[in-house]
Design an enzyme around this catalytic site. Sequence first.
Site, short mmCIF file in Angstrom:
data_model
loop_
_atom_site.label_atom_id
_atom_site.label_comp_id
_atom_site.label_asym_id
_atom_site.label_seq_id
_atom_site.Cartn_x
_atom_site.Cartn_y
_atom_site.Cartn_z
N ARG A 49 0.81 -1.21 0.00
CA ARG A 49 0.00 0.00 0.00
C ARG A 49 0.85 1.27 0.00
O ARG A 49 0.53 2.24 -0.69
CB ARG A 49 -0.95 0.01 1.21
CG ARG A 49 -2.15 -0.92 1.10
CD ARG A 49 -1.82 -2.38 1.04
NE ARG A 49 -1.09 -2.83 2.24
CZ ARG A 49 -0.34 -3.93 2.30
NH1 ARG A 49 -0.20 -4.71 1.24
NH2 ARG A 49 0.27 -4.27 3.42
N CYS A 83 -5.13 -3.12 8.33
CA CYS A 83 -4.01 -2.41 7.69
C CYS A 83 -4.38 -0.93 7.68
O CYS A 83 -5.35 -0.54 7.03
CB CYS A 83 -3.76 -2.90 6.27
SG CYS A 83 -2.48 -1.94 5.41
N THR A 85 -2.61 1.70 6.50
CA THR A 85 -2.31 2.36 5.24
C THR A 85 -3.38 2.08 4.20
O THR A 85 -3.74 2.95 3.40
CB THR A 85 -0.93 1.91 4.71
OG1 THR A 85 0.02 1.96 5.77
CG2 THR A 85 -0.47 2.80 3.57
N THR A 125 3.52 3.81 8.82
CA THR A 125 4.32 3.78 7.60
C THR A 125 4.40 5.18 6.98
O THR A 125 3.59 6.05 7.29
CB THR A 125 3.70 2.83 6.55
OG1 THR A 125 2.41 3.34 6.17
CG2 THR A 125 3.57 1.42 7.09
N LYS A 165 7.81 -7.56 9.38
CA LYS A 165 7.46 -8.19 8.10
C LYS A 165 8.53 -9.19 7.65
O LYS A 165 8.23 -10.18 7.00
CB LYS A 165 7.23 -7.13 7.01
CG LYS A 165 5.90 -6.38 7.14
CD LYS A 165 5.71 -5.41 5.98
CE LYS A 165 4.42 -4.62 6.08
NZ LYS A 165 3.20 -5.44 5.88
N CYS A 195 0.28 1.34 12.45
CA CYS A 195 0.57 0.28 11.47
C CYS A 195 0.31 -1.02 12.21
O CYS A 195 0.74 -1.19 13.36
CB CYS A 195 2.02 0.34 10.98
SG CYS A 195 2.47 -1.09 9.96
#
Length: 233
Positions: A49, A83, A85, A125, A165, A195
Site C-alpha cells: 500500500r 491495515c 495504510t 508507515t 514483516k 501500522c
Amino acid sequence: MKKTIGIIGGMGPLATSDLFRKIVEITDAKSDQEHVRVCIDNNTEIPDRTAAILSGGKDPVPEMAKSAVRLEGMGANVLIMPCNTAHYFYDRLTTFVDTPFLNMIEETAKEMKKKEIKKAGLLATDGTCRSGVYKKVFDAMGIEMCVPSSNRQRSVMDVIYKGVKAGNLSIDLTGFYEAMEELFADGAQTLVLGCTELPVAFDLFHIDRPNIDPTLVLAKSALRFVGARVKGE
C-alpha cells in the site's frame, strides 16, 4: 442466527493473525460455541500500500475488492481490514460491497475522544503518515497529531519492514526508541500504533510505552457490531 465478521487480511499475515487472536481473546465466551464466526481471506496477493501511495506502485484495490466480495459471499455481516495504510483506499473499496465496513481510523479516533486524549504521536508507515488518513479524521475530532522527524521515521519503517514483516527479531531498536521519545517530547500524551505490525512489534520486543492499539480497538468494535460480549464491558 449468529453473525459473522469478515477480515480482509494478508497486509501482512502477522497483523492479520494478531487481529484474529485479539478477537478471540477479548470475547466473553465460556465455550467454543459462544465465540463469533470469523472468516479470513489472508490475501497475500495484495500489493504494498505504501508503494502504491508514494511511488506509483501497483494499485492494491482490485485484490482488496476481491477479498471483500469473497467474504461477503461467505456471509460476513461486517468487514474489517487490519491495515492502517490500506484505509487510504477505504472509500473506493466500500463501493464494491453492500456489507457494512468498519473504518479502523475512525474507530480509533472515537476511542481517543472517549479517553479525552488531545494530542497523540503517530507511529506508522510513510504511506499512512504522508497520505493524511489519520490527520484528516483526527482534525475532524479535534485531536492534535504529531509525527516523527524524517530521520526517526526511517527507524519506524525499519521496524515495520525489516523487523516484523521480515521476521527479524534481532533488529536494532535504538532509533525506534528515539522516535517514540521525540513524540513524547513534542507533547504527545500517547502513541498511536498506526501500522498493524506495530502492536506485534510491541509484543515481540516487549516495548512498554503508553499507546493506543488500533487493532484492539477494531476487534472490540467488530465484536460489538455483531452483538458479541467483550470482556470487561
